[in-house]
Design an enzyme around this catalytic site. Structure first.
Site, PDB file in Angstrom:
ATOM      1  N   ARG A 225      48.769 -35.486  17.607  1.00 53.50           N
ATOM      2  CA  ARG A 225      48.399 -35.086  18.839  1.00 53.50           C
ATOM      3  C   ARG A 225      48.573 -33.594  19.071  1.00 53.50           C
ATOM      4  O   ARG A 225      49.182 -32.954  17.812  1.00 53.50           O
ATOM      5  CB  ARG A 225      49.962 -35.532  20.068  1.00 53.50           C
ATOM      6  N   HIS A 273      38.970 -35.838  20.230  1.00 54.20           N
ATOM      7  CA  HIS A 273      39.746 -37.037  20.088  1.00 54.20           C
ATOM      8  C   HIS A 273      39.331 -38.157  20.036  1.00 54.20           C
ATOM      9  O   HIS A 273      39.105 -39.165  21.005  1.00 54.20           O
ATOM     10  CB  HIS A 273      40.502 -36.759  21.725  1.00 54.20           C
TER      11      HIS A 273
HETATM   12  P1  NDP Z   1      53.618 -46.021  14.662  1.00 58.16           P
HETATM   13  O1  NDP Z   1      54.907 -46.281  15.795  1.00 58.16           O
HETATM   14  O2  NDP Z   1      53.498 -47.356  14.006  1.00 58.16           O
HETATM   15  O3  NDP Z   1      54.153 -44.995  13.597  1.00 58.16           O
HETATM   16  C1  NDP Z   1      54.884 -43.902  13.628  1.00 58.16           C
HETATM   17  C2  NDP Z   1      55.292 -43.376  12.396  1.00 58.16           C
HETATM   18  O4  NDP Z   1      55.971 -42.084  12.694  1.00 58.16           O
HETATM   19  C3  NDP Z   1      56.497 -44.285  11.667  1.00 58.16           C
HETATM   20  O5  NDP Z   1      56.337 -44.337  10.356  1.00 58.16           O
HETATM   21  C4  NDP Z   1      57.735 -43.490  12.134  1.00 58.16           C
HETATM   22  O6  NDP Z   1      58.707 -43.588  10.890  1.00 58.16           O
HETATM   23  C5  NDP Z   1      57.111 -41.938  11.907  1.00 58.16           C
HETATM   24  N1  NDP Z   1      58.045 -41.201  12.776  1.00 58.16           N
HETATM   25  C6  NDP Z   1      57.965 -41.175  14.117  1.00 58.16           C
HETATM   26  N2  NDP Z   1      59.177 -40.418  14.475  1.00 58.16           N
HETATM   27  C7  NDP Z   1      59.465 -39.773  13.302  1.00 58.16           C
HETATM   28  C8  NDP Z   1      60.446 -38.510  12.861  1.00 58.16           C
HETATM   29  N3  NDP Z   1      60.995 -38.060  13.909  1.00 58.16           N
HETATM   30  N4  NDP Z   1      60.529 -38.101  11.545  1.00 58.16           N
HETATM   31  C9  NDP Z   1      59.760 -38.949  10.661  1.00 58.16           C
HETATM   32  N5  NDP Z   1      58.837 -39.944  11.005  1.00 58.16           N
HETATM   33  C10 NDP Z   1      58.653 -40.185  12.221  1.00 58.16           C
HETATM   34  O7  NDP Z   1      52.567 -45.381  15.401  1.00 58.16           O
HETATM   35  P2  NDP Z   1      51.082 -45.447  15.074  1.00 58.16           P
HETATM   36  O8  NDP Z   1      50.829 -45.359  13.569  1.00 58.16           O
HETATM   37  O9  NDP Z   1      50.441 -46.728  15.506  1.00 58.16           O
HETATM   38  O10 NDP Z   1      50.475 -44.160  15.922  1.00 58.16           O
HETATM   39  C11 NDP Z   1      50.964 -42.910  15.661  1.00 58.16           C
HETATM   40  C12 NDP Z   1      50.139 -41.998  16.515  1.00 58.16           C
HETATM   41  O11 NDP Z   1      48.867 -41.989  16.205  1.00 58.16           O
HETATM   42  C13 NDP Z   1      50.063 -42.351  17.715  1.00 58.16           C
HETATM   43  O12 NDP Z   1      51.364 -42.266  18.625  1.00 58.16           O
HETATM   44  C14 NDP Z   1      49.134 -41.208  18.454  1.00 58.16           C
HETATM   45  O13 NDP Z   1      49.866 -40.128  18.845  1.00 58.16           O
HETATM   46  C15 NDP Z   1      48.058 -41.296  17.414  1.00 58.16           C
HETATM   47  N6  NDP Z   1      46.785 -41.835  17.376  1.00 58.16           N
HETATM   48  C16 NDP Z   1      45.622 -40.715  17.344  1.00 58.16           C
HETATM   49  C17 NDP Z   1      44.672 -41.409  17.595  1.00 58.16           C
HETATM   50  C18 NDP Z   1      43.143 -40.576  17.839  1.00 58.16           C
HETATM   51  O14 NDP Z   1      42.118 -40.990  17.948  1.00 58.16           O
HETATM   52  N7  NDP Z   1      43.415 -39.374  17.440  1.00 58.16           N
HETATM   53  C19 NDP Z   1      44.135 -43.068  17.805  1.00 58.16           C
HETATM   54  C20 NDP Z   1      45.492 -43.646  17.584  1.00 58.16           C
HETATM   55  C21 NDP Z   1      46.618 -43.255  17.479  1.00 58.16           C
HETATM   56  P3  NDP Z   1      59.360 -44.959  10.788  1.00 58.16           P
HETATM   57  O15 NDP Z   1      58.456 -45.868   9.998  1.00 58.16           O
HETATM   58  O16 NDP Z   1      60.581 -44.729  10.032  1.00 58.16           O
HETATM   59  O17 NDP Z   1      59.743 -45.689  12.074  1.00 58.16           O
HETATM   60  C1  OXD Z   2      46.198 -43.534  21.142  1.00 59.01           C
HETATM   61  C2  OXD Z   2      44.953 -42.540  21.243  1.00 59.01           C
HETATM   62  O1  OXD Z   2      47.110 -42.992  21.168  1.00 59.01           O
HETATM   63  O2  OXD Z   2      43.567 -42.894  21.165  1.00 59.01           O
HETATM   64  O3  OXD Z   2      45.748 -44.845  20.912  1.00 59.01           O
HETATM   65  O4  OXD Z   2      44.919 -41.277  21.009  1.00 59.01           O
END
Ligand code: NDP
Ligand code: OXD
Length: 310
Positions: A225, A273
Site C-alpha cells: 500500500r 495499482h
Molecule cells: P496475508 O494476510 O496473507 O499476509 C500478510 C503477511 O504480512 C503475513 O506474512 C504477515 O505475517 C505479515 N505481517 C502483517 N503484519 C506484520 C507486522 N506487523 N510485522 C511483520 N509481518 C507482518 O495477506 P496477502 O498476502 O493476501 O496480501 C498482502 C497485501 O498485499 C494486501 O493487504 C494488499 O495490501 C496487498 N495487495 C496488493 C495488490 C496490488 O495489486 N498492488 C493486490 C493484492 C494484494 P504472518 O505470516 O506472521 O501473519
Molecule cells: C487488493 C488489491 O488488496 O487489489 O486485493 O490491492
C-alpha cells in the site's frame, strides 16, 4: 438470503451482480445505492464501499471484501467493531504479484532499462554479466502474496529472504521474524519487495531510517500500500544514490496526482495499482463459496483478525 453489493466504483450488473446471483442459487443480490432505502441484507460484498453502507444496512451479519487488503474498509467509521470481515485469498492474484516482482527485479539486476536506452541511441554494448549474489531480495510479508513472490524469485536463483510476524517462509527462503529481526533482514537485502498489509504497525515501514539499512544501490518494489512508504524519504535516498531505483504500484494518493515527482523521476517506474488485478470469475467463485459456508455455519478461511488488522 439477501446480499447487498456495494462499491464506490461503478459496478456492472451484468459482470458482477448476475454471476454472483447465479453462483448462489436462492440468494437475492442487489446493488447498493445511496438513494435506495435500506435493503435489510444479511451480508455485504464490497470493494471500497462508502461509509453510508454501514449506517444504512443495520442487519448485516458479515462483510466479504473483494480484495486481499482490508485497510480501506477498516477506515470506515461506521463499520461495526464486531462485524466479521472476510477477505479474498489469492483468487489468481498471487501469480500476478510474482510476475510483477520478477519484472522489476529482473529489469534492475539484468540492466534491461540500460539496453532500452542503448537501443534509443543505436548503441550495441553488452554490459557485465549478472552476479545474483549481488542482488539479495527481501520480501516484506510472506503471506499469500509474499510467499508466491519469494518462491518465484528463489526459483530464479536470487538469494531470497522473507520477513513476517511469525517468520514463516517457504522452502529455500531465509526467514526473519518480527521487529527484532527487521534490522538483520534489511542489512542483507538489496531489493526490497513489499507485500505487507497496511496496519497501524506497518504504516510508514519504508522510511529513511529503515531504507538506509538496505545494502547500497538498493532497489524498491512496492506492491503493498502507498502508506507503507514515506515518499519524500525515498526521493531523498534516490538523490543520494543509496537507492538506485524503484518500481511502485501503490501510492499514498491514488490516482497519483499529475504534479507528483514520481511521474517524471528517471529512476522511478510507476504503475496504476495493477500489480494484481481481480479476476472476476475466480473472485466470484471464491466469494460465493465463502458466503455459502458462512450462512451454513461452516468453517471458512480468510476471516480477518480485527485485533491484528489483517
Ligand atoms: P496475508 O494476510 O496473507 O499476509 C500478510 C503477511 O504480512 C503475513 O506474512 C504477515 O505475517 C505479515 N505481517 C502483517 N503484519 C506484520 C507486522 N506487523 N510485522 C511483520 N509481518 C507482518 O495477506 P496477502 O498476502 O493476501 O496480501 C498482502 C497485501 O498485499 C494486501 O493487504 C494488499 O495490501 C496487498 N495487495 C496488493 C495488490 C496490488 O495489486 N498492488 C493486490 C493484492 C494484494 P504472518 O505470516 O506472521 O501473519
Ligand atoms: C487488493 C488489491 O488488496 O487489489 O486485493 O490491492
Amino acid at each position: 438470503m439477501k446480499i447487498v453489493f456495494a462499491s464506490s466504483h461503478e459496478i456492472s450488473q451484468h459482470e458482477w451482480i448476475e454471476p454472483l446471483a447465479q453462483a448462489l442459487p436462492g440468494a437475492e443480490v442487489v446493488l447498493w445505492r445511496p438513494d435506495l432505502p435500506a435493503q435489510d441484507a444479511d451480508v455485504a460484498v464490497v470493494w471500497t464501499p462508502p461509509d453510508a453502507l454501514f449506517q444504512r444496512e443495520r442487519r448485516l451479519r458479515a462483510v466479504f471484501n473483494l480484495g486481499a487488503g482490508v485497510d480501506a474498509l477498516f477506515r470506515l467509521p461506521s463499520l461495526p467493531p464486531d462485524m466479521p470481515v472476510v477477505r479474498l485469498e489469492d483468487a489468481g492474484m498471487a501469480v500476478q504479484m510474482a510476475e510483477y516482482a520478477v519484472w522489476a527485479v529482473v529489469r534492475a539486476s539484468r540492466q534491461f532499462d540500460a539496453y532500452v536506452a542503448q537501443q534509443g541511441a543505436g548503441q550495441w554494448q553488452p554490459l557485465p554479466e549478472l552476479d545474483r549474489a549481488q542482488w539479495p531480495v527481501g520480501v516484506l510479508g510472506t503471506g499469500v502474496m509474499g510467499t508466491r513472490v519469494a518462491q518465484t524469485l528463489a526459483a530464479l536463483d536470487y538469494p531470497v529472504a522473507g520477513w513476517s510476524r511469525s517468520g514463516k517462509v517457504p522452502a529455500g527462503v531465509e526467514g526473519f521474524a518480527g521487529a527484532d529481526q527487521l534490522p538483520a533482514f534489511l542489512a542483507r537485502t538489496r531489493v526490497l519487495v513489499n507485500t505487507l498489509p497496511l496496519t497501524p504497525e506497518t504504516r510508514d515501514i519504508m522510511r529513511r531510517d529503515t531504507l538506509r539499512q538496505l545494502l547500497p544501490g538498493a532497489y524498491l518494489v512496492n506492491m503493498g500500500r502507498g502508506d507503507h512508504l514515506v515518499e519524500e524519504d525515498l526521493l531523498a535516498l534516490l538523490d543520494t544514490g543509496h537507492i538506485s531505483g524503484a518500481t511502485l504500484d501503490v501510492f499514498r494518493q491514488e490516482p497519483l496526482p499529475q504534479e507528483h515527482p514520481f511521474w517524471r523521476h528517471p529512476r522511478v517506474t510507476v504503475t496504476p495499482h495493477v500489480a494484481a488485478l481481480s479476476l472476476r470469475r475466480q473472485t466470484i467463485a471464491q466469494v460465493a463459496d465463502k458466503i455459502g459456508r458462512f450462512m451454513r455455519g461452516e468453517p471458512l478461511t480468510g476471516v480477518v483478525e480485527r485485533g491484528r488488522g489483517y
